[in-house]
Design a protein around this motif. Structure first.
Motif, mmCIF file in Angstrom:
data_model
loop_
_atom_site.group_PDB
_atom_site.id
_atom_site.type_symbol
_atom_site.label_atom_id
_atom_site.label_comp_id
_atom_site.label_asym_id
_atom_site.label_seq_id
_atom_site.Cartn_x
_atom_site.Cartn_y
_atom_site.Cartn_z
ATOM 1 N N ARG A 162 0.836 -1.210 0.000
ATOM 2 C CA ARG A 162 0.000 0.000 0.000
ATOM 3 C C ARG A 162 0.868 1.256 0.000
ATOM 4 O O ARG A 162 0.636 2.208 -0.753
ATOM 5 C CB ARG A 162 -0.913 -0.027 1.226
ATOM 6 C CG ARG A 162 -1.898 1.128 1.311
ATOM 7 C CD ARG A 162 -2.917 0.883 2.412
ATOM 8 N NE ARG A 162 -2.301 0.756 3.731
ATOM 9 C CZ ARG A 162 -2.314 -0.362 4.463
ATOM 10 N NH1 ARG A 162 -2.900 -1.458 4.009
ATOM 11 N NH2 ARG A 162 -1.748 -0.390 5.651
ATOM 12 N N ASP A 171 -2.033 3.369 -7.920
ATOM 13 C CA ASP A 171 -3.284 3.079 -7.227
ATOM 14 C C ASP A 171 -3.156 1.791 -6.423
ATOM 15 O O ASP A 171 -3.113 0.698 -7.004
ATOM 16 C CB ASP A 171 -4.415 2.938 -8.248
ATOM 17 C CG ASP A 171 -5.757 2.630 -7.593
ATOM 18 O OD1 ASP A 171 -5.849 2.709 -6.349
ATOM 19 O OD2 ASP A 171 -6.703 2.301 -8.335
ATOM 20 N N ASP A 173 -5.337 0.242 -4.742
ATOM 21 C CA ASP A 173 -6.521 -0.603 -4.886
ATOM 22 C C ASP A 173 -6.506 -1.422 -6.172
ATOM 23 O O ASP A 173 -7.315 -2.339 -6.341
ATOM 24 C CB ASP A 173 -7.790 0.245 -4.834
ATOM 25 C CG ASP A 173 -7.996 0.912 -3.480
ATOM 26 O OD1 ASP A 173 -7.544 0.335 -2.473
ATOM 27 O OD2 ASP A 173 -8.591 2.004 -3.444
ATOM 28 N N SER A 174 -5.583 -1.091 -7.067
ATOM 29 C CA SER A 174 -5.516 -1.835 -8.327
ATOM 30 C C SER A 174 -4.741 -3.150 -8.182
ATOM 31 O O SER A 174 -4.752 -3.975 -9.094
ATOM 32 C CB SER A 174 -4.851 -0.983 -9.412
ATOM 33 O OG SER A 174 -3.466 -0.808 -9.147
ATOM 34 N N LYS A 176 -4.180 -6.779 -6.589
ATOM 35 C CA LYS A 176 -4.889 -7.862 -5.922
ATOM 36 C C LYS A 176 -3.896 -8.645 -5.076
ATOM 37 O O LYS A 176 -2.968 -9.268 -5.595
ATOM 38 C CB LYS A 176 -5.546 -8.792 -6.941
ATOM 39 C CG LYS A 176 -6.330 -9.933 -6.290
ATOM 40 C CD LYS A 176 -6.952 -10.851 -7.338
ATOM 41 C CE LYS A 176 -7.718 -11.998 -6.666
ATOM 42 N NZ LYS A 176 -8.299 -12.923 -7.681
#
Length: 342
Positions: A162, A171, A173-174, A176
């Protein structure tokens, strides 16, 4: 938040952390000579972070050459039987010194007020890397956008990914994140994930290269994460207060072992190989030789003597862990580290 941050940073059987080890005491007679002489030495139990490997070579050299005995010490080097033995046994008074990890000490003091402190840094910077096969073309956090990253389910790994993504303008959140447990290497080589975090540059890289894989990797501290000590010696508050001279003797002997490690690397590596735990963690001499080459410039640098540590490094990591939500309060630096004169 009860997870141990680095205790699960393992891949297969080639990492420094983990569980299931049997206590493997080194019984070299030179550590104390005959039984009568040994009885006059101060007994110390030292619990490693993992089975004997290149990171520990200086310890076995100090024992082999009698450097501990010169300091009046009879040192029993043990592998851990559980993931956090090096910390929990020291805190409970069942061991004198443990080799463990900086973030775990911060977390233990901040969240549970565990009475332990670092007395010296074994590796001056991270060994933990973001690793991928070369054909994935992942050389920076930006390249992780839209990719799958395997990790060992630790909150620290999540925070590292993060943080490096945010610091690179990517990003978070992109990405996984997939908890692959101990299968960091195999999850990558079989194509289940694009990259991993948690492999160590001194073990997984030479291991994979020997197996014929071409790899790319980068360090989190090159992308905004504060530099941290990959391994530290820790002792209890009680021992630090009452027996600083014993700790000083231990550090002195370790320093002598490290000087031999620098100057006679092949000879010291052989001492390690002679003390390996073949039943549980057999060492590949080629991989360990490469590991030594990687470790030596990280264990002592032009700016940092072996075993040295700074308040600034500890404060930066305390601040970063707090900002990332890994700890709920900031401990004082004096609560997590101490300088032992030796």
């Amino acid at each position: 938040m009860k997870k141990r941050f680095l205790a699960l940073l393992a891949a297969g059987a080639m990492l420094l952390t983990g569980c299931g080890a049997q206590g493997a005491a080194n019984s070299n007679a030179e550590a104390g000579g005959d039984g009568g002489a040994k009885d006059n030495l101060h007994h110390l139990t030292v619990v490693l972070d993992w089975y004997p490997n290149a990171l520990h070579a200086f310890l076995y050299e100090a024992q082999e050459k009698g450097y501990f005995a010169e300091q009046g010490l009879d040192v029993d080097i043990q592998s851990p039987a559980g993931v956090n033995d090096a910390m929990s046994m020291v805190a409970a008074g069942k061991a004198d010194i443990g080799l463990y990890y900086q973030q775990d000490v911060i977390q233990a003091r901040a969240e549970q007020n565990v009475p332990i402190k670092s007395i010296g840094a074994v590796v001056q910077g991270p060994l933990n890397i973001v690793l991928s096969l070369k054909d994935k073309n992942i050389t920076s956090p930006k390249d992780l956008e839209g990719k799958t990253v395997g990790y060992a389910g630790t909150e620290l790994s999540e925070a590292l990914i993060r943080s490096i993504m945010k610091n690179s303008g990517a990003d978070p959140d992109s990405v996984k994140l997939v908890d692959v447990g101990f299968d960091l290497m195999s999850s990558m080589t079989t194509g289940n994930v694009d990259a991993t975090i948690g492999c160590l540059v001194n073990h997984e890289v030479p291991q994979m290269e020997k197996e014929g894989f071409e790899v790319n990797y980068f360090f989190p501290d090159d992308f905004g994460v504060p530099k941290y000590y990959e391994g530290i010696f820790l002792a209890s508050d009680e021992m630090i207060d009452n027996e600083p001279d014993v700790l000083a003797g231990f550090l002195t002997a370790c320093s002598k072992g490290f000087e031999d490690f620098k100057n006679s690397t092949d000879e010291v590596l052989q001492v390690l190989l002679d003390n390996q735990d073949e039943a549980n963690f057999a060492l590949d001499p080629d991989v360990e030789k490469k590991s030594c080459e990687t470790l030596l410039p990280l264990m002592e640098t032009a700016d940092a003597k072996f075993l040295s540590q700074t308040e600034a490094c500890w404060q930066e990591n305390i601040d970063w862990m707090y900002d990332e939500g890994l700890i709920s309060a900031k401990p004082e630096v004096s609560d997590v580290m101490v300088t032992i004169a030796y």
